[in-house]
Each structure stands twice: as structure tokens, then as C-alpha cells.
Scaffold this active site. Structure first.
Site, mmCIF file in Angstrom:
data_model
loop_
_atom_site.group_PDB
_atom_site.id
_atom_site.type_symbol
_atom_site.label_atom_id
_atom_site.label_comp_id
_atom_site.label_asym_id
_atom_site.label_seq_id
_atom_site.Cartn_x
_atom_site.Cartn_y
_atom_site.Cartn_z
ATOM 1 N N PHE A 49 5.927 -10.268 16.172
ATOM 2 C CA PHE A 49 6.753 -9.619 15.159
ATOM 3 C C PHE A 49 5.983 -8.451 14.530
ATOM 4 O O PHE A 49 4.834 -8.595 14.142
ATOM 5 C CB PHE A 49 7.147 -10.625 14.072
ATOM 6 C CG PHE A 49 7.945 -9.999 12.963
ATOM 7 C CD1 PHE A 49 9.195 -9.447 13.210
ATOM 8 C CD2 PHE A 49 7.436 -9.914 11.670
ATOM 9 C CE1 PHE A 49 9.915 -8.855 12.202
ATOM 10 C CE2 PHE A 49 8.162 -9.317 10.654
ATOM 11 C CZ PHE A 49 9.412 -8.777 10.915
ATOM 12 N N GLN A 50 6.634 -7.324 14.434
ATOM 13 C CA GLN A 50 6.047 -6.087 13.911
ATOM 14 C C GLN A 50 4.767 -5.694 14.627
ATOM 15 O O GLN A 50 3.839 -5.157 14.029
ATOM 16 C CB GLN A 50 5.826 -6.177 12.392
ATOM 17 C CG GLN A 50 7.141 -6.246 11.620
ATOM 18 C CD GLN A 50 7.014 -5.922 10.143
ATOM 19 O OE1 GLN A 50 5.999 -6.201 9.536
ATOM 20 N NE2 GLN A 50 8.066 -5.329 9.579
ATOM 21 N N GLU A 61 6.767 5.372 4.923
ATOM 22 C CA GLU A 61 5.383 5.663 5.327
ATOM 23 C C GLU A 61 5.167 7.130 5.694
ATOM 24 O O GLU A 61 4.069 7.668 5.509
ATOM 25 C CB GLU A 61 4.977 4.763 6.498
ATOM 26 C CG GLU A 61 4.779 3.296 6.127
ATOM 27 C CD GLU A 61 6.075 2.494 6.218
ATOM 28 O OE1 GLU A 61 7.156 3.100 6.345
ATOM 29 O OE2 GLU A 61 5.998 1.256 6.150
ATOM 30 N N MET A 77 17.125 28.584 9.527
ATOM 31 C CA MET A 77 16.400 29.161 10.663
ATOM 32 C C MET A 77 17.134 28.839 11.961
ATOM 33 O O MET A 77 17.182 29.660 12.876
ATOM 34 C CB MET A 77 14.964 28.636 10.695
ATOM 35 C CG MET A 77 14.044 29.403 11.605
ATOM 36 S SD MET A 77 13.955 31.165 11.189
ATOM 37 C CE MET A 77 12.495 31.216 10.151
ATOM 38 N N LYS A 119 -4.890 -8.594 11.361
ATOM 39 C CA LYS A 119 -4.889 -9.353 10.114
ATOM 40 C C LYS A 119 -6.058 -10.335 10.035
ATOM 41 O O LYS A 119 -6.615 -10.554 8.964
ATOM 42 C CB LYS A 119 -3.561 -10.103 9.974
ATOM 43 C CG LYS A 119 -3.265 -10.519 8.551
ATOM 44 C CD LYS A 119 -1.851 -11.047 8.407
ATOM 45 C CE LYS A 119 -1.596 -11.436 6.944
ATOM 46 N NZ LYS A 119 -0.246 -12.030 6.784
#
Lengths: 603, 170
Positions: free
Chosen positions: A132-133, A70, A500, A182
Site C-alpha cells: 500500500f502506497q 506535495e 501563451m 519506515k
């Protein structure tokens, strides 16, 4: 054939039914995206967004680019948005999908990039149950978005969808998250296209105060050593702002310096451009900043990388600050004349006043000012010594610029030395051609961003100027580039170090290179081949041009692995905590040890 | 330009949409940017338009105070930000409920002081009083200080609410 009365009635009934027909939340989401002009969504499916993916499956207007993580989706949307000026769109699932998006959202907030990120959420009745999630997405993203929404009632969905786009692109642009439980995606409601509706209270001011503009113009006309200091705000304001800036600078004959985010806002190959300023800016830009008697800050924000030590920053100048975001004004540096509004509109107003009053600048003083600046220029602070077969990274990037400047070319970068060299040696003559992570400094930004740019500009040459360490951070997106036929080029200045980090360790930590060397790097050419890319390599200076030419000519994604001098450091440099006139011009310059202690605590 | 480093105390009123998370946004702004909150009150003031008024007392240099106001104005659900301290005269009030437990002389003395401060007794038992007192923060501080030796056991304060004097409105 004209319709008869009963036909008209039937058609009207049909249309009314269509308008009243309830849509599912997911259908509303897709419809709203299409009505907002979104062509491509970058995303990754998961349990909490399956209804939206189902709606995407059943239509043809919205294209979806499946990423590999993502974080890549958000950077792609950033690249897409930066190179087009449109709002980028991201779709991710709940929990880990949303938390993976956080880095990109913060990046977009820091660099003022308009994004709308749709996140799935567990159904409303499960919110707060550690389902969940489940993650508190609006809580987590509150400080890293311009605004966010949790849709709890489907009746609000159409308004929120369109409001999010309005907020993302209006004023100082930024990322907006819409958290979508959802059950909201699966519920039904009527949809009305509200894409033209403005927010009831959030209406940023665009026009500048005319009396302030008159004052500003008079200050510019009277200045003896003026300097325009312009940033990403000019680019965000649109192409017209760059044109107006160009006109104003030509009219005044003043020098102009650009920030990292502003590169391209004024033609990089023009004579009045004296280079980028700040920590790795040019000698002439930083000394001009220090010596100027008038600084006109346009869409720039006096970032700490730009100002150096604040109490020594441009001590003798009057300062005008033009910005759409009032909170940027007087934040780090107190200014004499702030003008709040859209940069493009204000530049337009300034030009009108300038012409109406038939103003001219003090020609003799400006001529003397340029004489000073040209003396500083003669130091040739960007000079490097390419001798022998070891490739200097600066040389590689300069050759890349020479080979690609005639092309329809977009450049992205990762973060580190290569990013600064790209900013120094690649000259951007147009806005929206340069995509880099400026504020947040996100390693791994360049590859996904390049893919986003390529999706928006399929025919263009898109090059990610990269370092090997940054590249490894999001290299999973190589697979995305192949899936969508995005022939991006990754030009890796490979020194096997986090360059760097190594440079700072050398300058400030006694050359103790703690964990900045990457052992066991993959063979990047073989890596390219295993991912269906083309891998090229240059190990000697005389191979660089050929590799670049071959890279450009191949109509597939390419990794060009350029083995560069491992010890090369990025100069000029203002050490942390130092002032503009305390620059290090090269490896032979010693950092002032008295300031080094203070500087060490700074980043 | 010379930077003024004196610390000033400002009372700022903020009109916001009364929507979920708006208070978290304001508080997160203060903590995230390291600004002070000395007191903060919030309540809905217009139920038809779902508008709440937040009164926040903060302190900082003039530059920081300007930043706080600009940052607050940047929040999307914020309608207006008014610096009551900077915009002329205003009245500030705070309300406190103060529980004092004691017997005998201390009890009498507590009641006497409450009378001087124009605090009202709103609950009483043989051993305790609950006083209601309103006024400026300093007055409340003075009152609670005096009550400590007289058996103060519990204090609940609302934080400052403020409004501009005169006919002008937000």
C-alpha cells in the site's frame, strides 16, 4: 566554581553516554537537518513518514510548514532556496506523496535549485511487493534528481543525510531525494555530525585554468563588439559573483544581456544592461547577440529559447563559455574557449588578470558598438499603447514595478505571457529577487514559491505575478499562506485565456483557439474572501494604481484580479525555428511563412 | 564554428561506486538523452572499495561523444571516465560462446574453422559443439557468420572489454 575531579569524571561519563546513545532513525534525520542549518521543512504527513513527524513534534528547532498538496511543498522549498541561497527541504510520504513531488523535483533540476527531498517508503521487507502506497521512488526520481538514495541500512543514514546536502549545494546545484523506509525511521543507530564532510569522489572544480583565463581576458580586450550573456549560474554562485560581474562589465564598458534565469545578476536599471535575450527578449539584445564579435557566456547554457535557430545563432562571434558544469559546454553551441569552474571564482581570477596586465578595451570600437546598440534601442521594442480604459497587461506590470521598486520586494511568477511581461517590464537590481520556472515552465509554480519566499523573508513584500490559468493550478496553497501568516500578494493579469497557448494558436494554427479559453472561472475576489484572503479588482486602467497601493498596504494575503486586454500578445517574439534577426516586433509584423512550417514542430 | 557530423565509434571506460542503482543511472542517461549503446559490460573490479568498471561502446558525432563523457562525469557515483578510443592505443576483447548443431561434413568443417579462429571446444555431444572464442568484435562477427550455414543455433556474447596499451592505468 571549578569542578572537582569526581565531577569532571561524572561529566565526561555523561557526555560519553550521550555520544554513544543510540538515536532512532527519525531522530537522526531531524538532528542532521538541524545540523545542516535547515530551519523550515515544507511537507505533508502520511503513513510512511509518521515516525519522522513524531520526531518533529518532539522538538523546537525545526519548523514545519504544512502544505495542501506535495507539489506545493517542493515549489515552496524552491522559492525558499532561490531567495536565500540555502538548501530547501521537503518531507513527503511514500507513493502518491513522492509522485506528487516529481514535477517540483524536475523543475528544480532544470533550474539548478538546491533541494533535499525526504520521501517515506514502505518498510524494507515490503519493497517490491506492491505494498500500500508503495512506489519505486528512486526509480521514478532518478532522471529528475541530481542524485538519489534509498537507505537500506540505518548505519548509512547519518552519512547519506549529510552527503545529500553536500551534493545538493555543491557544483551545479540540484535536487536530491532520500527515500526512507519506515523501518529505517524506527530503527536505532549512533549519530555523528558529518556536516563538514565532503563526498569522497564528487568534488566539482571551482577554480578556472589560469592560461584559459588569460586567453579569455585577452579576447575581451581585443574585441570590437563584445557582449556578456549571463544566466542563472551567476546567481547560484552567490552575491559575490554578481559584484564581480558588475566590476568586470564596468571595466570593459561592454553591453550585457541576461537570460530569464539570470535577471537580477546585473542591475536591470543600469545603462549597460540591454535587456533579456531570447524568444521574448529585447530587439537590441537579440540583434547584439547576432552581430557581436565576442560573446562571453557566464553561467548560462545556450538554451533553445535563447539561441533560436542554431545554425543562424550569432554567426560571426568568438564564444567564451564559463560554467561549473562541463556538460553544459559545447552541448548546443560549439564554443571557442570553455572555462570550467565556479563563476564567482573565475570572474575574480579574470579581474585580477585584467588589472595585473593593465588591460583596456578598444574604446573607439566599443563606442561604435554602443552607437549601433542605441540605434536598435530607439526601436523601443517594449513600447505598448495604453489608451482607453482597457488595461494592457504590460501597463499593469509596469505600474506594479513603479509602486514596489522602493520596497524590500521579491517577485515570483507562474508560466505564460504574464511571466514574459514580468521579465520584460520589471527591473531587478539585485540577485535572488526573481523566482520563476524557467527550464521546465511549470504552471502553478508562483503561488507556492511566493509562500516559500515569504517564510524565508517574513517582513518582505512578496508578489506572485500571475495569470488566472496558472494560478488555478496550485491555488489550494492559499490555505497554507493563511495558516502560516504569509501575506503574499497574487497579482493576476486576468485575460480568461491560457494566453501563451492562445498566442501560439493565433500565430501558428490559424487562430483556432482550441481549448485555451477558460469558461466558468471562479469569482477571484469572492474566492479570496472565502479563503480568508483579501480580494481586490481592477477593470479599468485608472483603477490599477489604487488597487496596487491597496494591495501593498494590506498586511494579509491579497488577490489583485486585474482584468486585462484579452487579445494582447507578448512581443517582441522570435518564432520557433527563426533566427535572432527574424524577430516579430508587434502584431503588424508577419511571421515568415516559409519558416513557420519548420517552427511548428518545435515547442 | 564548424560542427563535425561524422559518426565515430568510441569505447569508454567508467569507474563507478558499486552501489544500488548505479547501472540504471548510466543506462537511463543513455536512453533519456538518446545516445547509442552498442555494447555494455559491467563487473566489480575492486571488492575492498566496491568499485565497478563499466565498458561502454557507443557511437555519435564528436560533439555527442564529448557530451556523453561530460554527462557521465556528472553522475555522483562516477569516479572516472576514460575515452579509450581518444586516449591512444588500446586493446579490445570480447568473448562469445557459440553453439553449433550438425552432423557429418558440416561438423568437421565447423571444427576446422574453429581451429583457424583459435576457438576452443568447451562442450561436445554427438550432434553439437559449444565453442569459446575471444577477440575483437569483428573477428567474432566473422566467426559467427561462417558458422550460420554449419548449424549455428545459439550465441552468447559478453560485449567489449577494453584496456589501454602501455604502462598507464586508470
Amino acid at each position: 566554581m571549578p569542578e572537582c575531579e569526581c565531577q569532571i569524571r561524572r561529566r565526561c561519563n555523561r557526555e560519553r553516554k550521550m555520544a554513544d546513545r543510540k538515536l532512532t532513525g527519525s531522530e537522526i534525520i531531524v538532528k542532521a537537518l538541524v545540523n545542516e542549518g535547515v530551519e523550515t521543512v515544507f511537507g505533508y504527513p502520511g503513513g510512511a513518514v509518521l515516525p519522522i513527524y513524531d520526531a518533529i513534534f518532539q522538538q523546537n528547532q525545526l519548523k514545519h510548514v504544512l502544505v495542501r498538496q506535495e507539489g506545493g511543498a517542493v515549489h515552496m522549498a524552491e522559492g525558499y532556496a532561490r531567495s536565500t541561497g540555502k538548501v530547501g527541504c521537503v518531507l513527503v510520504t511514500s507513493g502518491p506523496g513522492a509522485t506528487n513531488a516529481v514535477t517540483g523535483l524536475t523543475d528544480a533540476l532544470m533550474d539548478s535549485i538546491p533541494l533535499v527531498c525526504l520521501t517515506g517508503q514502505v518498510p524494507t521487507h515490503l519493497i517490491g511487493n506492491d505494498a500500500f502506497q508503495e512506489a519505486d521512488t528512486t526509480g521514478i526520481t532518478r532522471p529528475c534528481t541530481k542524485h538519489n538514495y534509498l537507505v537500506k541500512n540505518i548505519a548509512d543514514l547519518p552519512r547519506i543525510m549529510h552527503e545529500a546536502f553536500y551534493v545538493a549545494r555543491s557544483g551545479r546545484p540540484g535536487p536530491v531525494v532520500i527515500d526512507l523506509p519506515k523501518d529505517i525511521q524506527m530503527g536505532t543507530a549512533t549519530y555523528k555530525n558529518l556536516s563538514q564532510v565532503e563526498h569522497k569522489t564528487y568534488q566539482p572544480r571551482l577554480k578556472g585554468d589560469i592560461s584559459e583565463i588569460e586567453k579569455a581576458v585577452a579576447m575581451i580586450a581585443a574585441a570590437k563588439k563584445p557582449l556578456f550573456y549571463c544566466g542563472g549560474g551567476v546567481i547560484n554562485s552567490g552575491l559575490k559573483a554578481s559584484k564581480q560581474l558588475d566590476r568586470l562589465i564596468k571595466l570593459t564598458g561592454a553591453p550585457v544581456t541576461l537570460t530569464l534565469m539570470g535577471l537580477g545578476a546585473y542591475p536591470g536599471s543600469d545603462d549597460q544592461f540591454i535587456g533579456m535575450l531570447g524568444m521574448h527578449g529585447t530587439y537590441e539584445a537579440n540583434l547584439a547577440m547576432h552581430d557581436a564579435d565576442l560573446i562571453v557566456a557566464v553561467g548560462s547554457r545556450f538554451d533553445d529559447r535563447v539561441t533560436g535557430r542554431l545554425n543562424a545563432f550569432s554567426p560571426n562571434s568568438k564564444k567564451i563559455h564559463i560554467d561549473i558544469d562541463p556538460s553544459s559546454i559545447n552541448k548546443n553551441v560549439m564554443v571557442d574557449l570553455p572555462i570550467v569552474g565556479d563563476v564567482g571564482v573565475i570572474l575574480d581570477q579574470m579581474l585580477r588578470v585584467w588589472k595585473a596586465k593593465k588591460l583596456t578595451t578598444n574604446q573607439r570600437a566599443i563606442k561604435a558598438w554602443w552607437k549601433r546598440i542605441n540605434e536598435w534601442r530607439q526601436r523601443e521594442c517594449l513600447k505598448y499603447n495604453q489608451s482607453g480604459s482597457v488595461i494592457k497587461p504590460q501597463y499593469a506590470i509596469e505600474r506594479l514595478y513603479e509602486a514596489t521598486k522602493g520596497h524590500d520586494c521579491y517577485i515570483t511568477t507562474e508560466v505564460g505571457q504574464h511571466q514574459m511581461w514580468a521579465a520584460q517590464y520589471y527591473k531587478f537590481d539585485e540577485p535572488k529577487r526573481w523566482m520563476t520556472s524557467g527550464g521546465l515552465g511549470t504552471m502553478g509554480y508562483g503561488l507556492p514559491s511566493a509562500i516559500g519566499v515569504q517564510v524565508a523573508h517574513p517582513g518582505a513584500l512578496v508578489v506572485d505575478i500571475s495569470g488566472e490559468a496558472s494560478f488555478l493550478m496550485n491555488m489550494q496553497e492559499m490555505s497554507t499562506a493563511v495558516q502560516y501568516g504569509a501575506p503574499v500578494k497574487v497579482f493576476i493579469t486576468n485575460n480568461q485565456y491560457m494566453g501563451m497557448v492562445r498566442q501560439w494558436q493565433e500565430l501558428m494554427h490559424g487562430s483556432r483557439y482550441s481549448e485555451s479559453y477558460t469558461d466558468a472561472l471562479p469569482d477571484l475576489v469572492k474566492l479570496a474572501e472565502s479563503c480568508h484572503w483579501v480580494g481586490l479588482r481592477a477593470t479599468k486602467a485608472d483603477e490599477v494604481d489604487d488597487v496596487i497601493q491597496e494591495m501593498i498596504s494590506i498586511d494579509r494575503p491579497v488577490i489583485a484580479d486585474i482584468w486585462v486586454d484579452q487579445k494582447e500578445n507578448c512581443f517582441p517574439m522570435i518564432p520557433s525555428g527563426a533566427a535572432h534577426n527574424e524577430m516579430l516586433l508587434g502584431p503588424d509584423d508577419d511571421a515568415d511563412q516559409s519558416g513557420a512550417e519548420d517552427g511548428m514542430v518545435l515547442v | 564554428m564548424v560542427v563535425d557530423l561524422t559518426i565515430e565509434r568510441h569505447t569508454i571506460a567508467v569507474l563507478v561506486d558499486n552501489e544500488a542503482g548505479v547501472l540504471a543511472r548510466v543506462i537511463g542517461l543513455f536512453s533519456g538523452r538518446g545516445y547509442n549503446i552498442e555494447s555494455l559490460t559491467v563487473a566489480e573490479i575492486d571488492s575492498d572499495d566496491a568499485i565497478s568498471r563499466i565498458t561502454v561502446v557507443t557511437s555519435g558525432t564528436p560533439q555527442i561523444i564529448e557530451q556523453i563523457k561530460a554527462q557521465l562525469e556528472r553522475l555522483v557515483p562516477v569516479h572516472r571516465v576514460i575515452d579509450l578510443t581518444a586516449d591512444g592505443a588500446n586493446v579490445e576483447r570480447e568473448l562469445a560462446l557459440v553453439k553449433v548443431v550438425g552432423k557429418g561434413n558440416k561438423r568437421v568443417e565447423a571444427l576446422r574453422i574453429a581451429d583457424i579462429f583459435r576457438a576452443r571446444v568447451i562442450d561436445s555431444t554427438n550432434e553439437s559443439f559449444v565453442f569459446e572464442i575471444s577477440g575483437a568484435t569483428e573477428k567474432l562477427n566473422a566467426f559467427t557468420d561462417l558458422m550460420v550455414p554449419l548449424g549455428l543455433v545459439d550465441v552468447s556474447r559478453t560485449g567489449v572489454v577494453a584496456i589501454a596499451r602501455g604502462k598507464s592505468a586508470l
